[in-house]
Scaffold this motif. Structure first.
Motif, PDB file in Angstrom:
ATOM      1  N   VAL A 269       5.406 -33.753 -16.533  1.00 41.17           N
ATOM      2  CA  VAL A 269       5.800 -32.448 -15.988  1.00 41.17           C
ATOM      3  C   VAL A 269       6.141 -31.507 -17.140  1.00 41.17           C
ATOM      4  O   VAL A 269       6.982 -31.814 -17.982  1.00 41.17           O
ATOM      5  N   GLY A 270       5.463 -30.358 -17.167  1.00 40.78           N
ATOM      6  CA  GLY A 270       5.749 -29.357 -18.184  1.00 40.78           C
ATOM      7  C   GLY A 270       6.925 -28.485 -17.770  1.00 40.78           C
ATOM      8  O   GLY A 270       7.071 -28.145 -16.601  1.00 40.78           O
ATOM      9  N   TYR A 271       7.761 -28.129 -18.737  1.00 38.09           N
ATOM     10  CA  TYR A 271       8.916 -27.284 -18.442  1.00 38.09           C
ATOM     11  C   TYR A 271       9.155 -26.318 -19.593  1.00 38.09           C
ATOM     12  O   TYR A 271       8.747 -26.568 -20.726  1.00 38.09           O
ATOM     13  N   GLN A 272       9.802 -25.220 -19.288  1.00 37.70           N
ATOM     14  CA  GLN A 272      10.205 -24.252 -20.320  1.00 37.70           C
ATOM     15  C   GLN A 272      11.645 -24.536 -20.720  1.00 37.70           C
ATOM     16  O   GLN A 272      12.514 -24.728 -19.860  1.00 37.70           O
ATOM     17  N   ARG A 273      11.911 -24.500 -21.997  1.00 36.63           N
ATOM     18  CA  ARG A 273      13.282 -24.713 -22.472  1.00 36.63           C
ATOM     19  C   ARG A 273      14.167 -23.533 -22.056  1.00 36.63           C
ATOM     20  O   ARG A 273      13.742 -22.381 -22.083  1.00 36.63           O
ATOM     21  N   GLY A 274      15.393 -23.852 -21.696  1.00 36.48           N
ATOM     22  CA  GLY A 274      16.376 -22.806 -21.413  1.00 36.48           C
ATOM     23  C   GLY A 274      15.985 -21.849 -20.320  1.00 36.48           C
ATOM     24  O   GLY A 274      16.341 -20.663 -20.368  1.00 36.48           O
ATOM     25  N   ASN A 275      15.245 -22.319 -19.316  1.00 37.74           N
ATOM     26  CA  ASN A 275      14.848 -21.456 -18.207  1.00 37.74           C
ATOM     27  C   ASN A 275      15.834 -21.656 -17.045  1.00 37.74           C
ATOM     28  O   ASN A 275      15.514 -22.228 -16.012  1.00 37.74           O
TER      29      ASN A 275
ATOM     30  N   MET B 125       5.433 -23.558 -24.140  1.00 42.79           N
ATOM     31  CA  MET B 125       5.725 -22.134 -24.261  1.00 42.79           C
ATOM     32  C   MET B 125       4.881 -21.398 -23.224  1.00 42.79           C
ATOM     33  O   MET B 125       3.735 -21.764 -22.961  1.00 42.79           O
ATOM     34  N   ASN B 126       5.439 -20.346 -22.664  1.00 48.43           N
ATOM     35  CA  ASN B 126       4.815 -19.680 -21.529  1.00 48.43           C
ATOM     36  C   ASN B 126       3.385 -19.236 -21.819  1.00 48.43           C
ATOM     37  O   ASN B 126       2.484 -19.430 -20.993  1.00 48.43           O
ATOM     38  N   GLU B 127       3.162 -18.667 -23.008  1.00 46.86           N
ATOM     39  CA  GLU B 127       1.827 -18.144 -23.305  1.00 46.86           C
ATOM     40  C   GLU B 127       0.783 -19.233 -23.520  1.00 46.86           C
ATOM     41  O   GLU B 127      -0.426 -18.977 -23.506  1.00 46.86           O
ATOM     42  N   HIS B 128       1.241 -20.500 -23.726  1.00 49.41           N
ATOM     43  CA  HIS B 128       0.297 -21.606 -23.965  1.00 49.41           C
ATOM     44  C   HIS B 128       0.137 -22.512 -22.750  1.00 49.41           C
ATOM     45  O   HIS B 128      -0.533 -23.534 -22.837  1.00 49.41           O
ATOM     46  N   MET B 129       0.741 -22.150 -21.625  1.00 53.45           N
ATOM     47  CA  MET B 129       0.756 -23.049 -20.471  1.00 53.45           C
ATOM     48  C   MET B 129      -0.648 -23.402 -19.990  1.00 53.45           C
ATOM     49  O   MET B 129      -0.964 -24.571 -19.738  1.00 53.45           O
TER      50      MET B 129
ATOM     51  N   ILE C 265      13.054  -3.055 -23.229  1.00 56.07           N
ATOM     52  CA  ILE C 265      13.246  -4.169 -22.309  1.00 56.07           C
ATOM     53  C   ILE C 265      12.637  -5.437 -22.892  1.00 56.07           C
ATOM     54  O   ILE C 265      11.466  -5.456 -23.308  1.00 56.07           O
ATOM     55  N   ALA C 266      13.422  -6.516 -22.904  1.00 54.86           N
ATOM     56  CA  ALA C 266      12.946  -7.819 -23.354  1.00 54.86           C
ATOM     57  C   ALA C 266      12.445  -8.611 -22.146  1.00 54.86           C
ATOM     58  O   ALA C 266      12.942  -8.435 -21.032  1.00 54.86           O
ATOM     59  N   PHE C 267      11.465  -9.504 -22.380  1.00 59.50           N
ATOM     60  CA  PHE C 267      10.968 -10.346 -21.291  1.00 59.50           C
ATOM     61  C   PHE C 267      10.424 -11.641 -21.873  1.00 59.50           C
ATOM     62  O   PHE C 267      10.087 -11.732 -23.058  1.00 59.50           O
ATOM     63  N   VAL C 268      10.359 -12.664 -21.018  1.00 61.57           N
ATOM     64  CA  VAL C 268       9.770 -13.951 -21.409  1.00 61.57           C
ATOM     65  C   VAL C 268       8.471 -14.166 -20.661  1.00 61.57           C
ATOM     66  O   VAL C 268       7.469 -14.584 -21.231  1.00 61.57           O
ATOM     67  N   GLN C 269       8.468 -13.901 -19.365  1.00 62.51           N
ATOM     68  CA  GLN C 269       7.221 -13.957 -18.587  1.00 62.51           C
ATOM     69  C   GLN C 269       7.050 -12.652 -17.830  1.00 62.51           C
ATOM     70  O   GLN C 269       7.592 -11.637 -18.243  1.00 62.51           O
TER      71      GLN C 269
ATOM     72  N   GLN D  62       8.329  -9.194 -26.042  1.00 63.10           N
ATOM     73  CA  GLN D  62       8.309 -10.541 -25.475  1.00 63.10           C
ATOM     74  C   GLN D  62       9.131 -11.498 -26.338  1.00 63.10           C
ATOM     75  O   GLN D  62       9.031 -11.495 -27.564  1.00 63.10           O
ATOM     76  N   LEU D  63       9.939 -12.300 -25.671  1.00 63.28           N
ATOM     77  CA  LEU D  63      10.756 -13.311 -26.333  1.00 63.28           C
ATOM     78  C   LEU D  63      10.186 -14.692 -26.040  1.00 63.28           C
ATOM     79  O   LEU D  63       9.545 -14.915 -25.008  1.00 63.28           O
ATOM     80  N   VAL D  64      10.446 -15.612 -26.940  1.00 60.89           N
ATOM     81  CA  VAL D  64      10.000 -16.989 -26.726  1.00 60.89           C
ATOM     82  C   VAL D  64      10.943 -17.694 -25.751  1.00 60.89           C
ATOM     83  O   VAL D  64      10.516 -18.410 -24.849  1.00 60.89           O
ATOM     84  N   HIS D  65      12.240 -17.488 -25.939  1.00 62.10           N
ATOM     85  CA  HIS D  65      13.240 -18.117 -25.076  1.00 62.10           C
ATOM     86  C   HIS D  65      14.244 -17.073 -24.603  1.00 62.10           C
ATOM     87  O   HIS D  65      14.540 -16.098 -25.304  1.00 62.10           O
ATOM     88  N   TYR D  66      14.795 -17.281 -23.425  1.00 64.92           N
ATOM     89  CA  TYR D  66      15.786 -16.363 -22.873  1.00 64.92           C
ATOM     90  C   TYR D  66      17.047 -16.290 -23.737  1.00 64.92           C
ATOM     91  O   TYR D  66      17.696 -15.249 -23.827  1.00 64.92           O
ATOM     92  N   GLU D  67      17.402 -17.418 -24.384  1.00 62.82           N
ATOM     93  CA  GLU D  67      18.622 -17.436 -25.200  1.00 62.82           C
ATOM     94  C   GLU D  67      18.600 -16.368 -26.291  1.00 62.82           C
ATOM     95  O   GLU D  67      19.664 -15.907 -26.727  1.00 62.82           O
ATOM     96  N   SER D  68      17.411 -15.965 -26.707  1.00 65.40           N
ATOM     97  CA  SER D  68      17.308 -14.978 -27.787  1.00 65.40           C
ATOM     98  C   SER D  68      17.963 -13.652 -27.400  1.00 65.40           C
ATOM     99  O   SER D  68      18.466 -12.937 -28.255  1.00 65.40           O
TER     100      SER D  68
END
Length: 727
Positions: free
Chosen positions: A481-487, A524-528, A590-594, A613-619
């Motif tokens: 199962v694929g997951y995004q970190r810190g989502n 990572m979202n862009e590589h899903m 505005i920052a965004f992840v997806q 675009q950010l890689v992770h929301y924590e940023s």
């Protein structure tokens, strides 16, 4: 034979105090075992309410209709203006009183009430009685009051009005007798509600309730012993000492009994004595005292109006403060509603500002303490209206401009000093450090799920060209199962460094139903899409937005749920960003992840916006790495979860300009386009677990936080001291 003494019989007020004390003792002793008493308390309150609407109708009609034209004109112009001025002064103090509430930095889980359409209030129907019977049936007290006043005024000039007025007076007397009969069981209701509150209310709730009690007492003391006496001394020849001396007997009586009606003869006689002492006891002045006092008694007094403070406290109490722009509406609605009972007005006012109606229970319990203090304000209000009417109407005011300046100067200075001092005291009294992050950081996937499907320790990103059909997954014994970190709250690490979240729980359930273990692979979202195609994992389950562009590259399952678009911004900016038109007129970063598809569409229309675009929301939240982003685009459900980690951030829902419709989007699981076999299985599996209520259960826990705080039984003597029962 000597007559036997009847013995001591407590008054009704004393009985209610005894009932309240006994109820509190019972609740502390038995704890949650007496939670059922809340039903009894509610039943008694409903019985108390049944005569209120018809009583408003007949009492106002008879009270106003029996006046003659001259008395009515004098009262409704000059004396009415005095009453209106006192209402306005009192409302100013009441609307300022919420500044005493201490700052409480807190956050909460997402609630579906945030996105449910709010019922629009029909103000025309609320205030204008097109159908008086409908107004009475629907509980529109302001409209009913307006109709009653209009009919009472009309009857003043009607020749044969005595028959109608006698009928209305007789009806009022009958309704009063019903109320007196029901009042006899009121101590039972007081006992039941006190026991329920003491047995079920948490320590945190009790701590917060003391904020209301202290603020309320301060407000009542300010009005009764400062504002109203100063008003009298400013516009009349009476000294502060004179005012307090003549009112003291009525004040003590009202405080000890909680009954304003029995104080009327005392106020009447003392007012006449004070007028006589200062040579203002002309026939016209004394007649005005006789007329104004009973009429003023039928109108809401400042004592009643002080309960409006509870509405503002209720919003503060649950973390949803009443918007300042709504204050005037609450004040006016409160004034008109309080022509009836406070037990009708409070639920009505709570509903008008979209606060939970069950908070009324909290008010009812506290009212038997606060009622003593608002009685003081009520007595001083009646004294002020009566004496001002007698002096100002008959003799006028000496140097009115100077008198007004004197009053407002003293009123402003005393109000600022008293409220500022109360705020400072409450800030030190209440602990504002609420660690909301521990709520979400301590959440766990159910042990029954993790026991059925063990998590493997591999976590390796290994490509696999073979299609992961259901049969192949079962042979392999593992679903990847694929997951995004810190989502948050879909997939994140909790305080025990365990991967948890709504989609993680669904992954465990899917693995358990397949009879295999589960391996979680980060992406990572862009590589899903590429990762799925290469077989790094079999399915992506991490709050994945269904995107038209992504559909060209991956296969989406049926919708798992629908989320609502929102902006996460600093708390003080929430109101500003709640107005979506800000996105069309201001330059905002505005920052965004997806949500790439939404961003692309927005960039074509809103050229003033800059998106990063950010890689992770924590940023976005990381305090060690300052940024210049104004907002974070995400779902409201995720935004509220992040605000638990960072309480100084809030959530502004994205709404369509003009319509107010929320922007929402579906989320689902993603698979490789070639994996039709697994797609069919997961679609059918989603239908099954949704029918069983499993998805709703996980939504309630991870999104709305139901059960996030471990249920702890209320402390009680019978359980925690005597040990007679166990949890």
């Amino acid at each position: 034979m000597a007559e036997k003494s009847k013995g001591w019989r407590p008054s009704l007020a004393s009985t209610m105090i005894i009932a309240m004390v006994l109820g509190i003792i019972t609740g502390i002793f038995f704890g949650e075992l007496v939670a059922w008493t809340g039903v009894v308390g509610s039943a008694v309150i409903m019985l108390m309410q049944m005569t209120i609407y018809p009583y408003i109708l007949v009492s106002l009609i008879s009270g106003i209709g029996k006046l003659n034209a001259n008395d009515a004109k004098s009262i409704f112009t000059k004396a009415g203006s005095i009453m209106a001025a006192i209402w306005a002064i009192g409302l100013i103090a009441i609307l300022l009183a919420p500044v005493t509430f201490p700052t409480l930095e807190s956050a909460s889980f997402f609630s579906t009430s945030e996105v449910q359409p709010k019922a629009e209030i029909d103000y025309l129907k609320l205030y204008i009685p097109a159908n008086p019977f409908e107004s009475m049936a629907s509980g529109a007290v302001p409209a009913l009051v307006l109709f009653s006043i209009a009919l009472g005024v009309a009857l003043i000039t009607v020749k044969n009005k005595d028959r109608v007025i006698d009928l209305a007076s007789t009806a009022a007397e009958g309704l009063s007798k019903i109320t007196q009969s029901v009042v006899k069981i009121l101590p039972i209701g007081v006992f039941a509600m006190s026991a329920n509150a003491a047995g079920t209310m948490s320590v945190e709730e009790l701590e917060s309730l003391q904020v209301f009690m202290i603020s309320y007492f301060v407000l009542c003391m300010l009005l009764a012993f400062v504002v109203l006496p100063i008003l009298l001394t400013s516009f009349t020849p009476f000294s502060y000492r004179d005012v307090m001396r003549v009112s003291w007997g009525a004040l003590v009586t009202a405080f000890s009994t909680g009954n304003i009606f029995i104080c009327l003869p005392v106020i009447l006689e003392e007012s006449k004595q004070l007028l006589k002492k200062h040579g203002k006891d002309s026939e016209d002045a004394l007649r005005l005292v006789d007329v104004v006092l009973p009429i003023a008694f039928t109108f809401p007094n400042l004592g009643k109006l002080t309960i409006i403070l509870f509405i503002f406290f209720a919003g503060w109490f649950i973390g949803k403060p009443v918007d300042i722009s709504s204050y005037p509406m609450v004040g006016i609605s409160g004034l008109l509603s309080l022509f009836g009972s406070v037990y009708v007005a409070v639920p009505f006012l709570l509903e008008s500002v979209f606060l939970p109606a069950d908070l009324n229970q909290l008010f009812v319990v506290s009212s038997f303490i606060t009622g003593r203090f608002n009685s003081l304000v009520a007595v001083m209000n009646l004294m002020a209206v009566t004496l001002l009417a007698a002096v100002v109407v008959v003799y006028g005011v000496n140097r009115p401009k100077i008198a007004a300046i004197k009053f407002f100067a003293l009123f402003g200075i005393s109000t600022v000093l008293v409220f500022a001092g109360t705020r400072i005291m409450l800030e030190h009294l209440i602990d504002e450090d609420k660690n909301t992050s521990s709520l979400i950081a301590g959440m766990r996937v159910e042990r029954t799920l993790t026991d059925q499907a063990q998590e493997t320790s591999s976590w390796n990103r290994v490509a696999n060209a073979e299609i992961s059909t259901v049969e192949n997954i079962i042979k392999r014994g593992v679903i990847k199962v694929g997951y995004q970190r810190g989502n948050v709250p879909f997939s994140y690490f909790n305080s025990e460094n365990k991967l948890v979240g709504l989609d993680v729980a669904l992954a465990y359930r899917l693995a358990a139903d397949l009879g295999v273990d589960v391996e979680f692979v980060p992406y990572m979202n862009e590589h899903m899409a590429d990762d799925l195609e290469r077989g790094y994992f079999d399915i992506a389950m991490s709050g994945v937005e269904v995107d038209a562009e992504l559909m060209k590259h991956v296969a989406f399952t049926r919708q798992v749920m629908q989320l609502n678009l929102a902006l996460v911004v600093p708390d003080h900016m929430v109101k500003r960003f709640s107005d979506t038109s800000i996105l069309r007129r201001d330059e905002i970063n505005i920052a965004f992840v997806q949500h790439e598809a939404m961003i692309r569409r927005a960039q074509k229309v809103l050229t003033n916006l800059e998106f990063d675009q950010l890689v992770h929301y924590e940023s976005f939240f990381n305090p060690d790495k300052p940024h210049n982003y104004d907002a974070l685009l995400t779902s409201a459900e995720a935004g509220y979860a992040w605000s638990l980690f960072y309480p100084d951030y809030g959530v502004a829902l994205m709404k369509e300009p003009g319509t107010g419709r929320l922007y929402s989007f579906p989320v689902a699981f993603a698979l490789a386009r070639r994996n039709q076999d697994l797609l069919n299985y997961v679609n059918n599996w989603l239908d099954m677990v949704r029918a069983y209520g499993f998805i709703d259960k996980q939504y309630d826990y991870w999104i709305q936080g139901h059960g996030a705080t471990p249920e702890q039984s209320r402390w009680s003597i019978i359980k925690d001291v005597l040990g007679w029962i166990k949890d």
